[in-house]
Design an enzyme around this catalytic site. Sequence first.
Site, PDB file in Angstrom:
ATOM      1  CD  GLU A 290      -3.165   0.393   2.109  1.00 59.82           C
ATOM      2  OE1 GLU A 290      -3.811  -0.612   2.269  1.00 59.82           O
ATOM      3  OE2 GLU A 290      -3.550   1.242   3.130  1.00 59.82           O
ATOM      4  CG  HIS A 312       7.089 -29.035   2.324  1.00 59.46           C
ATOM      5  ND1 HIS A 312       7.867 -30.435   2.126  1.00 59.46           N
ATOM      6  CD2 HIS A 312       7.965 -28.729   3.442  1.00 59.46           C
ATOM      7  CE1 HIS A 312       8.820 -30.457   2.970  1.00 59.46           C
ATOM      8  NE2 HIS A 312       8.697 -29.621   3.921  1.00 59.46           N
ATOM      9  CE  LYS A 428     -10.880   3.084   3.460  1.00 63.40           C
ATOM     10  NZ  LYS A 428     -10.302   3.802   4.374  1.00 63.40           N
TER      11      LYS A 428
HETATM   12  O1  PA5 Z   1      -2.964   1.948   5.676  1.00 67.61           O
HETATM   13  C1  PA5 Z   1      -3.923   2.537   5.780  1.00 67.61           C
HETATM   14  O2  PA5 Z   1      -4.106   3.577   5.972  1.00 67.61           O
HETATM   15  C2  PA5 Z   1      -5.137   1.472   5.359  1.00 67.61           C
HETATM   16  O3  PA5 Z   1      -4.658   0.090   5.252  1.00 67.61           O
HETATM   17  C3  PA5 Z   1      -5.990   1.568   6.670  1.00 67.61           C
HETATM   18  O4  PA5 Z   1      -5.338   1.118   7.711  1.00 67.61           O
HETATM   19  C4  PA5 Z   1      -7.400   0.838   6.378  1.00 67.61           C
HETATM   20  O5  PA5 Z   1      -8.029   1.380   5.164  1.00 67.61           O
HETATM   21  C5  PA5 Z   1      -8.490   1.079   7.429  1.00 67.61           C
HETATM   22  O6  PA5 Z   1      -8.668   2.627   7.629  1.00 67.61           O
HETATM   23  P1  PA5 Z   1      -9.164   3.103   9.083  1.00 67.61           P
HETATM   24  O7  PA5 Z   1      -8.211   2.849   9.975  1.00 67.61           O
HETATM   25  O8  PA5 Z   1      -9.392   4.450   8.591  1.00 67.61           O
HETATM   26  O9  PA5 Z   1     -10.312   2.353   9.374  1.00 67.61           O
END
Ligand code: PA5
Length: 460
Positions: A290, A312, A428
């Site tokens: 990410e 494995h 989202k």
């Molecule tokens: O790293 C990030 O920003 C995302 O993976 C968020 O952690 C994830 O989308 C969850 O978001 P939030 O903490 O706002 O619920």
Amino acid sequence: MERLTLDVNGCFDPAAEGLDRGDLAGVAAAALGAFDGFQARREKGELGFADLPADAATADATERLAKDLGGRFENLLVLGIGGSSLGGRAIVSALAHPFHNLLPRERRGAMRIFFPDNSDPATFEALLGTLDLADTCFATVTKSGGTAETMSQHLALRARCIARFGEEGYRERCVLVTDPAKGALREIARAEGLRALPVPANVGGRFSALSAVGLLPAAAAGVDVAELLAGASAMEARCRTGDVLGNPALLYAAALHLMDRRRGRRIHVLMPYADALRDTGDWFVQLWAESLGKRPDVGPTPFRAVGATDQHSSLQLMVEGPQDKVVTLVRVASPRADLSLSVPEGYRRFGEIAYLDGHTMGELLEAERRATDAALRKAGRPTISITLPRLDARAMGELLMLLELATAYAGGLYGVNAFDQPGVEAGKRYAQGLLGRPGFEQYRDELAGAAKPDPALVLA
Ligand code: PA5
């Protein structure tokens, strides 16, 4: 004091089409730039994750809250997804007993912790149907304060708690972890009088493992939070130089970046030889993917494997498949437990297993790790080794901080912002449009107007 060791020799092995010191010298200026760029944003207060180990006030408040919950409830459900779940889960599974939730309270000495994570109703309903709600509390964790998956779980649990225990019973059972000022969850905390821990505004989801996001479940599971933070702090201190050969996180980022850009090794595997670090692999996958997957030409693909299990499974692909991977093998030098093996007299005639006699299971795992490293290198596949002296809270803090800082520096080396996630936000928005969120109609309409599927390509 013993500390984490990073060894990148396996990326400089001529047998593995490795780099040479000239490559490293060539990247030194860019690495320094990545380091300086990160430090500048940190000093401006834009990036706060590396300062979390010094936030004693939040750590204290978190431990107090965990203690209070632990004194009154048996089960803690951590409602969160992505960065709001993976870090806590990684810490708890690395440091708690492998079967923590199955132990009787007197052996466990702490709460049982559950991370439902996904909003799959089948799992969530099954979990609620399994736990005694009277003995259960929950932490709703969302930095933005409105993530649909997390809030759907919160709403479902809130309704059940109010129906069964009334408003006060719900308030006793629910705590929140969210932005200190913004978002729906912060407003809910105020409106409903709920206890809420802050995630600093300058700490994003996947970099929040050492904030209350990870510390609350960790403390509730009995993890030594002070040692975890001390380990992270020690690693942060080791990484205060822009010299690539003096800063472990910078060296790790530079080696992987060079391997990607100069040798086409753009799949980065994290393969701990410890079951307890399996969830750390999942956490790393999110962190690397990410943070760095930001342009069609930038985005090393992270992959999680566990030794010896995946010898494995996916190891065949790593040894003989495309030459596009770097494998980081994580070793725990002193395992928590070991088992001596003795092959009974009657089994000695089975030569295939007789050699195990007199060894321990830990020796076998370590031999497998060394053998995998050698086999990969011999096949021209670069490796990196990370060694933890032992798997304790301090070493885990070091490992988390190493990988977080490496991700930040890698963002600089690739020339991308490692701290946003526009691709995640887009998904989202479509989901919210489909569910009828006012103001999001355009996303629903866009999906409705999408090209119709070709029926010839659908086999029903
Ligand atoms: O790293 C990030 O920003 C995302 O993976 C968020 O952690 C994830 O989308 C969850 O978001 P939030 O903490 O706002 O619920």
